[in-house]
Enzyme design. Sequence first.
Site, PDB file in Angstrom:
ATOM      1  N   LYS A   1       0.843  -1.190   0.000  1.00  0.00           N
ATOM      2  CA  LYS A   1       0.000   0.000   0.000  1.00  0.00           C
ATOM      3  C   LYS A   1       0.875   1.235   0.000  1.00  0.00           C
ATOM      4  O   LYS A   1       2.011   1.225   0.392  1.00  0.00           O
ATOM      5  CB  LYS A   1      -0.943   0.007   1.197  1.00  0.00           C
ATOM      6  CG  LYS A   1      -0.295   0.012   2.534  1.00  0.00           C
ATOM      7  CD  LYS A   1      -1.311   0.056   3.635  1.00  0.00           C
ATOM      8  CE  LYS A   1      -1.845   1.445   3.813  1.00  0.00           C
ATOM      9  NZ  LYS A   1      -2.688   1.554   5.001  1.00  0.00           N
TER      10      LYS A   1
ATOM     11  N   LYS B   1      -3.410   6.022  13.605  1.00  0.00           N
ATOM     12  CA  LYS B   1      -2.966   4.630  13.535  1.00  0.00           C
ATOM     13  C   LYS B   1      -3.357   4.078  12.169  1.00  0.00           C
ATOM     14  O   LYS B   1      -4.444   4.352  11.669  1.00  0.00           O
ATOM     15  CB  LYS B   1      -3.633   3.794  14.640  1.00  0.00           C
ATOM     16  CG  LYS B   1      -3.458   4.376  16.042  1.00  0.00           C
ATOM     17  CD  LYS B   1      -2.018   4.283  16.525  1.00  0.00           C
ATOM     18  CE  LYS B   1      -1.877   4.826  17.936  1.00  0.00           C
ATOM     19  NZ  LYS B   1      -1.712   6.281  17.993  1.00  0.00           N
ATOM     20  N   ASP B   2      -2.482   3.297  11.599  1.00  0.00           N
ATOM     21  CA  ASP B   2      -2.669   2.846  10.234  1.00  0.00           C
ATOM     22  C   ASP B   2      -3.680   1.715  10.143  1.00  0.00           C
ATOM     23  O   ASP B   2      -4.231   1.255  11.136  1.00  0.00           O
ATOM     24  CB  ASP B   2      -1.325   2.426   9.636  1.00  0.00           C
ATOM     25  CG  ASP B   2      -1.206   2.809   8.175  1.00  0.00           C
ATOM     26  OD1 ASP B   2      -2.243   2.877   7.501  1.00  0.00           O
ATOM     27  OD2 ASP B   2      -0.070   3.021   7.708  1.00  0.00           O
ATOM     28  N   LYS B   3      -3.901   1.240   8.922  1.00  0.00           N
ATOM     29  CA  LYS B   3      -5.026   0.356   8.643  1.00  0.00           C
ATOM     30  C   LYS B   3      -4.784  -1.098   9.000  1.00  0.00           C
ATOM     31  O   LYS B   3      -5.523  -1.672   9.800  1.00  0.00           O
ATOM     32  CB  LYS B   3      -5.409   0.467   7.164  1.00  0.00           C
ATOM     33  CG  LYS B   3      -6.549  -0.484   6.777  1.00  0.00           C
ATOM     34  CD  LYS B   3      -6.923  -0.321   5.309  1.00  0.00           C
ATOM     35  CE  LYS B   3      -8.043  -1.291   4.940  1.00  0.00           C
ATOM     36  NZ  LYS B   3      -8.470  -1.158   3.541  1.00  0.00           N
TER      37      LYS B   3
ATOM     38  N   GLN C   1       7.122   3.294   3.664  1.00  0.00           N
ATOM     39  CA  GLN C   1       5.804   3.878   3.446  1.00  0.00           C
ATOM     40  C   GLN C   1       5.878   5.389   3.268  1.00  0.00           C
ATOM     41  O   GLN C   1       5.003   6.002   2.662  1.00  0.00           O
ATOM     42  CB  GLN C   1       4.890   3.537   4.619  1.00  0.00           C
ATOM     43  CG  GLN C   1       3.434   3.839   4.359  1.00  0.00           C
ATOM     44  CD  GLN C   1       2.578   3.480   5.539  1.00  0.00           C
ATOM     45  OE1 GLN C   1       3.068   3.470   6.661  1.00  0.00           O
ATOM     46  NE2 GLN C   1       1.324   3.192   5.306  1.00  0.00           N
TER      47      GLN C   1
END
Length: 645
Positions: free
Chosen positions: A12, A277-279, A362
Amino acid sequence: METVEMNSVSLKRPRSEDDVASADEIKRQKILEKSKAGNNSGQSIETVTEQSEDMKSEIIPNEESEEQEEEELEDSDEDGDPESFADMMKHGLTESDVGITKFVSSHKGFSGILKERYSDFVVHEIGKDGRVSHLDDFSVPVDDEDPSEETFTVLSDEDKQRLEELQLFKNKEASVAIEVIEDTKEKRTIIHQAVKSLFPGLETKTEDRDGKKYIIAYHAAGKKALASEFQYHSRWVKGSYCHFVLYKENKDTMDAINVLSKFLRVKPNIFSYMGTKDKRAITVQEIAVLRITAQRLAHLNKCLMNFKLGNFSYKNHPLKLGELQGNHFTVVLRNITGTDDQIEQAMHSLREIGFINYYGMQRFGTTAVPTYQIGRAILQNNWNEVMDLILKPRPGAEKGYLVKCREEWAKSKDPAAALKKLPVKRCVEGQLLRGLLKYGMKNIISAFGIIPRNNRLMYIHSYQSYVWNNMVSKRIEEYGLRAVPGDLILKGATAVHIEGGDVDNYTIHDVVMPLPGFDVIYPKHKIGEAYKEMLVADNLDINNMRHKIRDYSLSGAYRKIIIRPQNVNWEVVAYDDPKIPLFTTDLDKLEGKPLPVLPTDGKFRALKMEFSLPPSTYATMAIREVLKMDTSIKNQTQLNTTWLR
């Protein structure tokens, strides 16, 4: 903004409004899942996803909107040839492309599967008081003024839709009439309460029409009443903000808040939090919301999947970004190949020495156009280059409609024509094209300004991170893991140089390096000159980092070279079934779910590890140090090419 960056290995891009999970990614992950049992060659961090049956996307009834349609398009399965993914990712970045080249430990690396299940990666926020956030209480503070449970169910979905449109001035009607079926005073009272509780800003009255009773909802004082959005309630004397713990699975923080705001029919900006906070994980964090009762919030536990809300309390203050000590991670690396000795060496090194505090992959994107290149063009004031980098065709894994949009742009340079190819207008490309349509091709600066500020700043922060990573690698190569004269350390918030006579008073854990800017100083050794040389090569002046547009002026900052995690613990466990959980979550404990009984001698081995990190550090960089592997998508895809062919 503090962000838990933990998807550097997963397929991602950095989170922004145009981030979507590509169909190619999903198909690749399925192929990896089916094939993982047959791959035993080489060292790799294999990224495989598995979506459990009971974790489905939340359903928002009767709230079809342009945003939801775009989300469906973003998640749609199109142009998906999974076998082409490896070829497309040849154009992606590797760690060395962004300056990530060094390790601090001496152990031999080994392979393991990171995030085979998103539940293998759990993040608990650590508040400014050092308390780790946990969801362990669903009870609601008792309040005599809370409406009855029937308040939440008395209105039909159609009534709610009409009231929401009235509340937000989306229709031309001055009022909404709700017929009272089975008319009683108690029933009318409940409807009055429901309208006022669920749709702040609306007033109600009872009218007789043709022998029937109706509750009439209306705006008492026009838009000013809506602007306040909140009714008086005596509880707000004790605290205007309801604080709660948000437990979420496979959703990032902003997505979660957008869903909560839709269900509560309020604006997202009344929510506050200390960090995003990420997925692809299970995360637990504190949220505060202005003048929404705990009862209304608790009711959402019956409506939503992927979320749970609890630990409610009322306070007189919101939460502020950055007001946290960090995050505590619980990570499972499955199907590990390392020996017990390798694992012990790796984990002892992580606990005693730490890892290089690199900005993770990322930060830089996954496509053929890294975000730092756009940031560099902004700093160079080269706006034609900025426009070209964002909109030009690029090789790699992208949505089909983005490919068509870029092709149209390359052919016609017509913003209107390119925009027609783009059904998802919220992405950066769509926003820039709308800006070009509004301001014209000769005013790219204003057109670019339509993109939300945080997204624009992401590009220049990416460039700063790119420089920092490269310089830290040079610093470690040149001087190793010891403090040397000319290094920088912090005294309070002020950076000072280490003098020769003081060098023995400091270790590598004290040393910081600057992100380039107009308000920082640089090391007084070879690395200080290396900063200047790198920026000169990029046509930038290290002594003039102010931009004519204030937003893009870089003040700079300092960042520690080495991070030593706290509360490091680990355990190697055996298992047979790759789908079973290997530890219990907060929700499991609340629901009384026991941990499955694990075999003493299973087919596979997993490394369960726990550690705490300060804000703005990347958990994947800690895991990289343990496994000794490149965490880039490009590298992992190449390592697993045999699975894809």
